[in-house]
Scaffold this motif. Structure first.
Motif, short mmCIF file in Angstrom:
data_model
loop_
_atom_site.label_atom_id
_atom_site.label_comp_id
_atom_site.label_asym_id
_atom_site.label_seq_id
_atom_site.Cartn_x
_atom_site.Cartn_y
_atom_site.Cartn_z
N VAL A 136 0.70 -1.45 -0.01
CA VAL A 136 0.30 0.15 -0.24
C VAL A 136 0.96 1.03 -0.07
CG1 VAL A 136 -1.94 1.65 1.69
CG2 VAL A 136 -1.81 -1.05 0.90
N ASP A 137 1.52 1.82 0.93
CA ASP A 137 2.75 2.84 1.02
C ASP A 137 3.12 3.51 -0.12
OD1 ASP A 137 1.69 2.77 3.43
OD2 ASP A 137 3.59 2.12 4.90
N GLY A 138 3.84 1.98 -0.79
CA GLY A 138 5.00 1.96 -2.13
C GLY A 138 3.64 2.79 -3.54
N MET A 139 2.72 2.13 -3.65
CA MET A 139 1.42 2.29 -4.33
C MET A 139 1.67 3.88 -3.74
SD MET A 139 0.14 0.35 -6.60
CE MET A 139 1.24 -1.02 -6.97
N LEU A 140 0.60 4.33 -2.71
CA LEU A 140 0.18 5.88 -1.94
C LEU A 140 1.48 6.72 -2.69
CD1 LEU A 140 -1.28 5.24 1.37
CD2 LEU A 140 -2.89 6.14 -0.85
N SER A 141 2.07 6.11 -2.26
CA SER A 141 3.37 7.75 -2.76
C SER A 141 3.44 7.85 -4.20
CB SER A 141 5.45 6.58 -2.46
OG SER A 141 5.86 5.43 -3.23
N ILE A 142 2.92 7.65 -5.50
CA ILE A 142 2.59 7.77 -6.08
C ILE A 142 1.35 8.33 -6.89
CG2 ILE A 142 2.66 6.60 -9.12
CD1 ILE A 142 5.43 6.54 -8.13
N LEU A 143 0.16 7.57 -5.22
CA LEU A 143 -1.24 8.14 -5.49
C LEU A 143 -1.86 8.26 -4.91
CD1 LEU A 143 -1.64 4.07 -7.34
CD2 LEU A 143 -1.78 6.57 -8.71
N PRO A 144 -1.14 9.79 -4.56
CA PRO A 144 -1.59 10.41 -2.61
C PRO A 144 -3.28 10.10 -2.63
CG PRO A 144 -0.38 11.84 -4.22
CD PRO A 144 -0.49 10.60 -5.00
N ALA A 145 -3.81 10.05 -3.84
CA ALA A 145 -5.13 11.18 -3.65
C ALA A 145 -6.04 9.53 -3.62
CB ALA A 145 -5.61 11.50 -4.85
N ALA A 146 -5.71 8.15 -4.03
CA ALA A 146 -6.48 7.25 -4.03
C ALA A 146 -6.94 6.66 -2.24
CB ALA A 146 -5.56 5.77 -4.39
N LYS A 147 -8.36 6.26 -2.56
CA LYS A 147 -8.52 6.20 -1.33
C LYS A 147 -8.10 4.26 -0.79
CE LYS A 147 -11.84 9.84 -0.35
NZ LYS A 147 -10.84 10.07 -0.63
N VAL A 148 -8.20 3.71 0.07
CA VAL A 148 -7.93 2.11 0.42
C VAL A 148 -8.87 1.55 1.07
CG1 VAL A 148 -5.85 0.69 1.50
CG2 VAL A 148 -5.32 3.71 0.49
N GLY A 149 -9.05 0.63 0.90
CA GLY A 149 -10.06 -0.20 1.05
C GLY A 149 -9.60 -1.75 1.70
N HIS A 150 -9.80 -2.40 2.36
CA HIS A 150 -9.72 -3.99 3.67
C HIS A 150 -10.40 -4.77 3.40
CE1 HIS A 150 -7.44 -0.35 5.02
NE2 HIS A 150 -6.19 -1.29 5.39
N ILE A 151 -9.52 -5.52 2.71
CA ILE A 151 -10.35 -7.10 2.20
C ILE A 151 -9.60 -8.00 3.18
CG2 ILE A 151 -11.43 -8.94 1.47
CD1 ILE A 151 -11.98 -6.57 -1.20
N GLY A 152 -10.01 -8.73 4.36
CA GLY A 152 -9.44 -9.58 5.30
C GLY A 152 -9.27 -10.80 4.19
N LEU A 153 -8.90 -11.83 4.14
CA LEU A 153 -8.81 -13.02 4.31
C LEU A 153 -7.46 -13.59 4.51
CD1 LEU A 153 -9.85 -12.92 -0.15
CD2 LEU A 153 -11.20 -13.20 1.90
N TYR A 154 -8.24 -15.09 4.66
CA TYR A 154 -6.51 -16.29 5.27
C TYR A 154 -6.74 -17.57 4.14
CZ TYR A 154 -8.75 -18.88 8.43
OH TYR A 154 -9.96 -19.78 9.07
N ARG A 155 -5.88 -18.17 3.41
CA ARG A 155 -6.06 -18.91 3.33
C ARG A 155 -6.28 -20.07 4.32
NH1 ARG A 155 -1.93 -21.31 -1.48
NH2 ARG A 155 -0.83 -21.65 0.16
N ASP A 156 -7.24 -21.45 4.21
CA ASP A 156 -7.37 -22.56 5.28
C ASP A 156 -6.21 -23.26 5.07
OD1 ASP A 156 -9.63 -23.35 6.83
OD2 ASP A 156 -8.34 -24.80 6.10
N PRO A 157 -4.94 -23.54 5.55
CA PRO A 157 -4.12 -24.85 5.46
C PRO A 157 -4.51 -25.89 4.59
CG PRO A 157 -4.02 -23.82 7.20
CD PRO A 157 -5.15 -23.14 6.97
N GLU A 158 -5.77 -26.33 5.20
CA GLU A 158 -6.24 -27.85 4.95
C GLU A 158 -7.03 -27.30 3.34
OE1 GLU A 158 -5.62 -30.54 6.49
OE2 GLU A 158 -4.30 -28.62 8.55
N THR A 159 -8.55 -26.83 3.57
CA THR A 159 -8.40 -27.08 2.24
C THR A 159 -8.16 -25.75 0.79
OG1 THR A 159 -10.19 -24.61 2.86
CG2 THR A 159 -10.78 -26.58 3.73
N LEU A 160 -7.54 -25.57 1.81
CA LEU A 160 -7.06 -24.17 0.61
C LEU A 160 -7.96 -22.62 0.60
CD1 LEU A 160 -4.48 -25.54 -1.25
CD2 LEU A 160 -3.76 -24.78 0.89
N LYS A 161 -9.05 -23.37 1.15
CA LYS A 161 -9.90 -22.16 0.21
C LYS A 161 -9.69 -20.26 1.48
CE LYS A 161 -12.14 -24.81 -2.00
NZ LYS A 161 -11.18 -24.91 -2.88
N PRO A 162 -10.25 -19.90 0.42
CA PRO A 162 -10.44 -18.54 1.59
C PRO A 162 -10.77 -18.37 2.17
CG PRO A 162 -10.82 -17.93 -0.65
CD PRO A 162 -10.67 -19.29 -0.73
#
Ligand SMILES: O=P(O)(O)OC[C@H]1O[C@H](OP(=O)(O)OP(=O)(O)O)[C@H](O)[C@@H]1O
Ligand SMILES: O=c1cc[nH]c(=O)[nH]1
Ligand SMILES: [Mg+2]
Length: 209
Positions: free
Chosen positions: A85-111
């Motif tokens: 994010v920070d690297g992108m924002l340094s070039i695109l300072p006006a961009a808004k940031v949205g967050h999506i939290g996902l983890y990959r289940d280690p057994e099923t590999l499904k998000p």
């Protein structure tokens, strides 16, 4: 079919080598991911529309070009996407940031989704979805599904390293999404980690292993 754009600039290749190296610690890893993300922002925004305005230089009046009011959104997939994010924002300072939290289940590999907070006008924005790793493609595909359900119709996916399997999965599910990567690696291993890859991007960024 969505395009796959490999950003193989020498500066990106050089930094990616040290990102991959298992002897690179979290501090340097974070700095390098930030720098590569900044360099990738340059190419990812190549097609932004311009408009002409008139300005005065100290010498005369002239016309210049500026980015024409495009609304951008950066969407990191937590946790590892945060590193970009920070690297992108340094070039695109006006961009808004949205967050999506996902983890990959280690057994099923499904998000598995565990968090979401998006800008209120998300459907009007051109979105840049950030995740350093595109492995099976399950996480990126789920994030894009989710954004489309919210009405978003302009999405680019930006990853440091992709496996061919992940690219295929995203292209099949979302043929309208272009994918920007610094490297397409060889394959996935039996645990669905990218080979040669860089290991677990989230753990390396945040020192959790
Ligand atoms: O293409 P996929 O097979 O879905 O794998 C890629 C996903 O796995 C990693 O996240 P992880 O589950 O390790 O979560 P983290 O970012 O919190 O470490 C990575 O950052 C991607 O989000
Ligand atoms: O190689 C991989 C695959 C999934 N997630 C990672 O962080 N690395
Ligand atoms: Mg992880």
């Amino acid at each position: 079919m969505g395009k796959v754009i490999v950003l193989d600039h020498p500066l990106i290749k050089h930094k990616l080598t040290f990102i991959r190296d298992k002897n690179t610690g979290s501090k340097e890893f974070r700095e390098l991911v930030k720098e590569v993300s900044m360099l990738m922002a340059y190419e990812v925004t190549r097609d932004l529309p311009l408009e002409e305005i008139e300005i005065e230089t100290p010498i005369t009046t002239t016309k210049g070009q500026i980015i024409s009011g495009k609304k951008l959104g950066l969407i990191p997939i937590l946790r590892a996407g945060l590193g970009m994010v920070d690297g992108m924002l340094s070039i695109l300072p006006a961009a808004k940031v949205g967050h999506i939290g996902l983890y990959r289940d280690p057994e099923t590999l499904k998000p598995v989704e565990y968090y979401c907070k998006l800008p209120y006008d998300i459907e009007e924005r051109e979105l840049i979805l950030l995740d350093p790793m595109l492995a099976t493609g399950g996480s990126a595909t789920a994030a894009i599904d989710f954004l489309k359900e919210k009405g978003c119709n302009s999405i680019k996916l930006v990853c440091l390293i992709a496996a061919p399997e992940g690219i295929d999965a995203v292209q099949k599910a979302h043929p309208d999404v272009d994918i920007y990567v610094a490297s397409i690696d060889e394959k996935l291993n039996e645990d669905a980690y990218i080979v040669p890859g860089l290991g677990d991007a989230g753990d390396r960024l945040f020192g959790t292993k």
